[in-house]
Write a protein that holds these residues in place. Structure first.
Motif, PDB file in Angstrom:
ATOM      1  N   VAL A 123      12.815  27.798  12.961  1.00 51.13           N
ATOM      2  CA  VAL A 123      12.898  28.098  11.600  1.00 51.13           C
ATOM      3  C   VAL A 123      12.088  26.954  10.897  1.00 51.13           C
ATOM      4  N   ILE A 124      11.033  27.605  10.336  1.00 47.12           N
ATOM      5  CA  ILE A 124       9.963  26.319   9.924  1.00 47.12           C
ATOM      6  C   ILE A 124      10.149  26.361   8.287  1.00 47.12           C
ATOM      7  N   ALA A 125       9.505  25.498   7.802  1.00 44.99           N
ATOM      8  CA  ALA A 125       9.321  25.133   6.450  1.00 44.99           C
ATOM      9  C   ALA A 125       7.989  25.307   5.715  1.00 44.99           C
ATOM     10  N   VAL A 126       7.649  26.414   4.797  1.00 47.06           N
ATOM     11  CA  VAL A 126       6.465  26.673   4.312  1.00 47.06           C
ATOM     12  C   VAL A 126       6.910  26.776   2.762  1.00 47.06           C
ATOM     13  N   PRO A 127       5.915  26.311   1.862  1.00 49.79           N
ATOM     14  CA  PRO A 127       4.854  25.522   2.361  1.00 49.79           C
ATOM     15  C   PRO A 127       5.004  24.124   2.918  1.00 49.79           C
ATOM     16  N   HIS A 128       4.324  23.928   4.021  1.00 48.67           N
ATOM     17  CA  HIS A 128       4.588  22.528   4.609  1.00 48.67           C
ATOM     18  C   HIS A 128       3.605  21.276   3.935  1.00 48.67           C
ATOM     19  N   VAL A 129       3.991  20.286   3.399  1.00 51.19           N
ATOM     20  CA  VAL A 129       3.348  19.436   2.691  1.00 51.19           C
ATOM     21  C   VAL A 129       4.093  18.013   3.394  1.00 51.19           C
ATOM     22  N   LEU A 130       3.434  17.079   4.062  1.00 52.43           N
ATOM     23  CA  LEU A 130       3.642  15.868   4.285  1.00 52.43           C
ATOM     24  C   LEU A 130       2.408  15.014   4.160  1.00 52.43           C
ATOM     25  N   ARG A 131       2.386  14.110   3.088  1.00 49.28           N
ATOM     26  CA  ARG A 131       0.911  13.551   2.594  1.00 49.28           C
ATOM     27  C   ARG A 131       1.502  12.077   2.218  1.00 49.28           C
ATOM     28  N   ILE A 132       0.414  11.187   2.413  1.00 47.16           N
ATOM     29  CA  ILE A 132       0.540   9.728   1.734  1.00 47.16           C
ATOM     30  C   ILE A 132      -0.512   9.754   0.784  1.00 47.16           C
ATOM     31  N   ILE A 133      -0.033   9.791  -0.694  1.00 47.34           N
ATOM     32  CA  ILE A 133      -0.800  10.021  -1.550  1.00 47.34           C
ATOM     33  C   ILE A 133      -1.897   8.943  -1.751  1.00 47.34           C
ATOM     34  N   SER A 134      -1.032   7.556  -1.619  1.00 36.27           N
ATOM     35  CA  SER A 134      -1.912   6.409  -2.072  1.00 36.27           C
ATOM     36  C   SER A 134      -1.242   5.234  -1.146  1.00 36.27           C
ATOM     37  N   SER A 135      -1.874   4.274  -0.635  1.00 33.00           N
ATOM     38  CA  SER A 135      -1.545   3.300   0.154  1.00 33.00           C
ATOM     39  C   SER A 135      -2.264   1.973  -0.346  1.00 33.00           C
ATOM     40  N   PRO A 136      -1.688   0.951  -0.067  1.00 36.24           N
ATOM     41  CA  PRO A 136      -2.064  -0.308  -0.358  1.00 36.24           C
ATOM     42  C   PRO A 136      -3.415  -0.728   0.262  1.00 36.24           C
ATOM     43  N   SER A 137      -4.381  -1.423  -0.178  1.00 35.99           N
ATOM     44  CA  SER A 137      -5.643  -1.813   0.753  1.00 35.99           C
ATOM     45  C   SER A 137      -5.148  -2.963   1.482  1.00 35.99           C
ATOM     46  N   SER A 138      -6.015  -3.116   2.463  1.00 32.73           N
ATOM     47  CA  SER A 138      -5.915  -4.315   3.282  1.00 32.73           C
ATOM     48  C   SER A 138      -6.248  -5.556   2.458  1.00 32.73           C
ATOM     49  N   PHE A 139      -5.451  -6.832   2.502  1.00 34.07           N
ATOM     50  CA  PHE A 139      -5.612  -7.616   1.787  1.00 34.07           C
ATOM     51  C   PHE A 139      -5.510  -9.104   2.549  1.00 34.07           C
ATOM     52  N   LEU A 140      -6.102 -10.183   1.551  1.00 33.13           N
ATOM     53  CA  LEU A 140      -5.997 -11.526   2.121  1.00 33.13           C
ATOM     54  C   LEU A 140      -5.109 -12.285   1.336  1.00 33.13           C
ATOM     55  N   MET A 141      -4.215 -13.259   2.018  1.00 31.35           N
ATOM     56  CA  MET A 141      -3.395 -13.962   1.082  1.00 31.35           C
ATOM     57  C   MET A 141      -3.367 -15.431   2.043  1.00 31.35           C
ATOM     58  N   ALA A 142      -3.084 -16.359   1.087  1.00 34.50           N
ATOM     59  CA  ALA A 142      -2.850 -17.849   1.327  1.00 34.50           C
ATOM     60  C   ALA A 142      -1.444 -17.722   1.979  1.00 34.50           C
ATOM     61  N   ASP A 143      -1.213 -18.811   2.961  1.00 36.30           N
ATOM     62  CA  ASP A 143       0.046 -18.959   3.578  1.00 36.30           C
ATOM     63  C   ASP A 143       1.223 -19.618   2.557  1.00 36.30           C
ATOM     64  N   ASP A 144       0.834 -20.223   1.763  1.00 39.02           N
ATOM     65  CA  ASP A 144       1.639 -20.945   0.669  1.00 39.02           C
ATOM     66  C   ASP A 144       2.357 -19.665  -0.243  1.00 39.02           C
ATOM     67  N   MET A 145       1.716 -18.450  -0.059  1.00 38.87           N
ATOM     68  CA  MET A 145       2.287 -17.207  -0.620  1.00 38.87           C
ATOM     69  C   MET A 145       3.313 -16.531   0.452  1.00 38.87           C
ATOM     70  N   ASN A 146       4.563 -16.952   0.218  1.00 38.75           N
ATOM     71  CA  ASN A 146       5.650 -16.433   1.504  1.00 38.75           C
ATOM     72  C   ASN A 146       5.521 -14.975   1.413  1.00 38.75           C
ATOM     73  N   GLN A 147       5.382 -14.177   0.181  1.00 40.39           N
ATOM     74  CA  GLN A 147       5.496 -12.829   0.610  1.00 40.39           C
ATOM     75  C   GLN A 147       4.936 -12.066  -0.497  1.00 40.39           C
ATOM     76  N   THR A 148       4.637 -10.563  -0.347  1.00 43.03           N
ATOM     77  CA  THR A 148       4.146  -9.809  -1.343  1.00 43.03           C
ATOM     78  C   THR A 148       4.843  -8.307  -1.148  1.00 43.03           C
ATOM     79  N   THR A 149       4.974  -7.764  -2.243  1.00 40.79           N
ATOM     80  CA  THR A 149       5.429  -6.043  -2.135  1.00 40.79           C
ATOM     81  C   THR A 149       4.340  -5.009  -2.016  1.00 40.79           C
ATOM     82  N   LEU A 150       4.613  -4.477  -1.104  1.00 40.05           N
ATOM     83  CA  LEU A 150       3.579  -3.350  -0.717  1.00 40.05           C
ATOM     84  C   LEU A 150       4.264  -1.974  -1.352  1.00 40.05           C
ATOM     85  N   VAL A 151       3.520  -1.001  -1.802  1.00 40.07           N
ATOM     86  CA  VAL A 151       3.974   0.213  -2.357  1.00 40.07           C
ATOM     87  C   VAL A 151       3.167   1.271  -1.963  1.00 40.07           C
TER      88      VAL A 151
END
Length: 205
Positions: free
Chosen positions: A74-102
């Motif tokens: 049994v298949i699902a149609v229409p079949h859609v699986l997509r990543i519409i937007s992604s964070p870019s690769s990034f540079l951060m200083a080590d005194d910034m403990n964390q960041t949120t990616l979406v």
């Protein structure tokens, strides 16, 4: 094989010298009845997305039996699986403990997702179309590979890979993040690797 949600899907066997039949679905008894004709028809509407085992056993009063098995997909149609937007690769200083990616994702029949950092799974679960958020917490200066993997009920996978370069904040004048391309990451790493060598040569001279 049939599309999830459609109707009128059935399997038919033509049988001879049989007086009864039993139907098994995915290892469990589905139905059983006396056979008055030469045709066994099994309704397979309404099955979940995936592959199902349908087995028919027939027999007669002489204790003779025969078994036939069919796999129904049994298949699902229409079949859609997509990543519409992604964070870019990034540079951060080590005194910034964390960041949120979406990430923003779209899936017609979502199943599960996982997030790995340098090959180690940090988070997993079910998802739906919309945003997937992840709090990235670094373990000190270095390069981090962050991978989002999505899976749907059809067994299809998609991934998105980004990199985080965490650098020492010592002597830096800013703690702000900066986006960069893969080429800039490589140049940054080469520069960091070459700098100590140049300094040692200067000391020796």
């Amino acid at each position: 094989e049939y599309v999830n949600g459609t109707t009128g899907n059935s399997l038919t066997w033509e049988v001879f010298n049989a007086t009864w039949y039993s139907v098994w679905l995915d290892g469990s008894m589905h139905s059983s009845a006396n056979l008055t004709g030469s045709v066994v028809t099994v309704d397979v509407d309404g099955l979940a997305i995936g592959v199902h085992n349908v087995t028919v056993e027939i027999g007669n009063e002489g204790n003779q039996t025969a078994v036939s098995t069919v796999l129904v997909t049994v298949i699902a149609v229409p079949h859609v699986l997509r990543i519409i937007s992604s964070p870019s690769s990034f540079l951060m200083a080590d005194d910034m403990n964390q960041t949120t990616l979406v990430w923003t994702v779209l899936a017609s029949h979502p199943d599960s997702y996982s997030i790995q950092v340098n090959g180690s799974e940090q988070e997993n679960g079910s998802f739906s179309s919309g945003n997937i958020s992840f709090v990235f917490i670094h373990q000190g200066p270095g390069m981090y590979e962050i991978v989002l993997k999505l899976a749907d009920m059809n067994g299809t996978f998609v991934t998105a890979i980004i990199f985080a370069l965490v650098m020492s904040a010592t002597g830096s004048s800013t703690n702000s993040e900066a986006s960069f391309s893969g080429g800039m990451v490589l140049l940054s790493l080469l520069a960091l690797a070459a700098l100590p060598i140049i300094r040692r040569k200067e000391v020796r001279s």
